[in-house]
Design an enzyme around this catalytic site. Structure first.
Site, PDB file in Angstrom:
ATOM      1  N   HIS A  54       0.837  -1.088  -0.011  1.00  0.00           N
ATOM      2  CA  HIS A  54      -0.157  -0.117  -0.049  1.00  0.00           C
ATOM      3  C   HIS A  54       0.888   1.394   0.156  1.00  0.00           C
ATOM      4  O   HIS A  54       2.109   1.311   0.428  1.00  0.00           O
ATOM      5  CB  HIS A  54      -0.883  -0.062   1.141  1.00  0.00           C
ATOM      6  N   GLU A  55       0.405   2.455  -0.423  1.00  0.00           N
ATOM      7  CA  GLU A  55       0.914   3.651  -0.219  1.00  0.00           C
ATOM      8  C   GLU A  55       1.322   3.828   1.295  1.00  0.00           C
ATOM      9  O   GLU A  55       0.443   3.426   2.195  1.00  0.00           O
ATOM     10  CB  GLU A  55       0.069   4.661  -0.738  1.00  0.00           C
ATOM     11  N   SER A  56       2.483   4.394   1.427  1.00  0.00           N
ATOM     12  CA  SER A  56       2.909   4.502   2.683  1.00  0.00           C
ATOM     13  C   SER A  56       3.697   5.874   3.030  1.00  0.00           C
ATOM     14  O   SER A  56       4.400   6.461   2.033  1.00  0.00           O
ATOM     15  CB  SER A  56       4.226   3.470   3.099  1.00  0.00           C
ATOM     16  N   TYR A 232      -0.221  -2.432  -7.729  1.00  0.00           N
ATOM     17  CA  TYR A 232      -1.261  -2.946  -7.360  1.00  0.00           C
ATOM     18  C   TYR A 232      -2.281  -2.537  -8.584  1.00  0.00           C
ATOM     19  O   TYR A 232      -2.010  -1.325  -9.243  1.00  0.00           O
ATOM     20  CB  TYR A 232      -1.927  -2.566  -6.016  1.00  0.00           C
ATOM     21  N   ASP A 235      -7.200   1.160  -6.519  1.00  0.00           N
ATOM     22  CA  ASP A 235      -7.114   1.774  -5.193  1.00  0.00           C
ATOM     23  C   ASP A 235      -8.388   1.855  -4.601  1.00  0.00           C
ATOM     24  O   ASP A 235      -9.235   2.500  -5.307  1.00  0.00           O
ATOM     25  CB  ASP A 235      -6.338   3.138  -5.640  1.00  0.00           C
TER      26      ASP A 235
END
Length: 299
Positions: A54-56, A232, A235
């Site tokens: 995931h975006e972090s 991925y 979203d």
């Protein structure tokens, strides 16, 4: 998220997992938030994003004294200039940990400074975005490529037409004629990268209007985000794209006179329902930018 093995970080960095913009069970977009990340390398930051998928967001000391922090953002494949939901999640973690009281702050990002503040309700956090810009996509070959990637016919696109819209990053808005069409999309992900590159976009953002219902404070739109190359395919909630959609909705005439914002539902087809509120900072001056906001909870 509990299925992930522990990830070792350099002390004193700490990691928190949050879900941003949830609007139902299993909803929202998960975001790993790493505080005190000053000693981490770019490779280590990207490894965190790859580990969780995931975006972090990574919170560091600001370089300029007038700013509160510097944030960096990574997806599994690369660094990003700005990530709306991860910014919101990071501020929520900082406030929950007693390191921010909710007063207005400015944050350094690769896309420029953004502001954060506690909303008037004393509960939600708002993150600023600059004024949006929109540009129609009219090239026939580009439209054909978009249709092929989304596996739709040209007639499925609403009369308002495709446009590139951006506050921080360009998203391609593809207005569809119905919510049912939107939720039924099954894109050809093998062509997504080339399609986005050809039109200078970081992702396709097909969208549709919900039927107007009494009782809604803001118009409700639905959207799906297919990122160009994040690691991925889809979203669940994308604050930056929702901000761009606000300006697209203004272009399309989807807002009535005096309406200053929208609620964007996303993640429905994924089983991760999300809701992003986007409002103009000044109802009379769209050039002043906008705020994105929504719920956050710990995972």
């Amino acid at each position: 998220m509990s299925s992930h093995a522990p990830l070792s970080l350099r002390a004193p960095a700490t990691i928190s997992l949050v879900s941003v913009f949830p609007a139902g069970d299993n909803g929202g977009n998960p975001a790993p938030i790493v505080l005190d990340a000053d000693a981490m390398t770019s490779g280590e930051m990207r490894a965190v994003a790859a580990h969780y998928g995931h975006e972090s967001a990574f919170v560091m000391n600001a370089r300029a004294p007038e700013n509160a922090w510097r944030f960096r953002f990574f997806v599994p494949n690369h660094e990003m200039e700005m990530c709306g939901h991860a910014t919101l999640g990071a501020l929520w973690v900082l406030r929950r940990g007693g390191r921010w009281d909710g007063s207005p702050v400015t944050i350094e990002t690769l896309s420029g400074r953004v502001q954060g503040r506690l909303a008037a309700d004393g509960e939600h956090i708002e993150v600023s975005q600059p004024a949006g810009r929109t540009e129609p996509v009219v090239d026939a070959s580009a439209i054909a490529a978009i249709c092929a990637t989304l596996r739709i016919a040209p007639d499925d696109i609403a009369l308002e037409g495709v446009c590139n819209a951006a506050t921080s990053r360009v998203k391609t808005l593809v207005p569809l004629r119905s919510i049912a069409q939107l939720q039924a999309l099954c894109p050809d992900f093998t062509t997504l990268l080339a399609t986005c590159d050809a039109i200078g976009s970081t992702g396709l953002y097909p969208c549709a209007r919900e039927a107007v219902e009494d009782g809604h404070a803001l118009p409700v739109l639905q959207a799906r985000q297919f990122p160009r190359s994040s690691g991925y395919p889809e979203d669940a909630a994308t604050g930056i794209a929702a901000a761009a959609l606000l300006y697209g909705a203004r272009r399309y005439g989807w807002l009535a006179p005096g309406e200053r914002g929208v609620v964007v539902r996303q993640g429905v087809a994924m089983g991760r329902p999300s809701a992003i509120t986007v409002t103009l900072r000044d109802a009379l001056d769209a050039s002043a930018g906008c705020w994105i906001s929504g719920d956050v909870h710990a995972i």
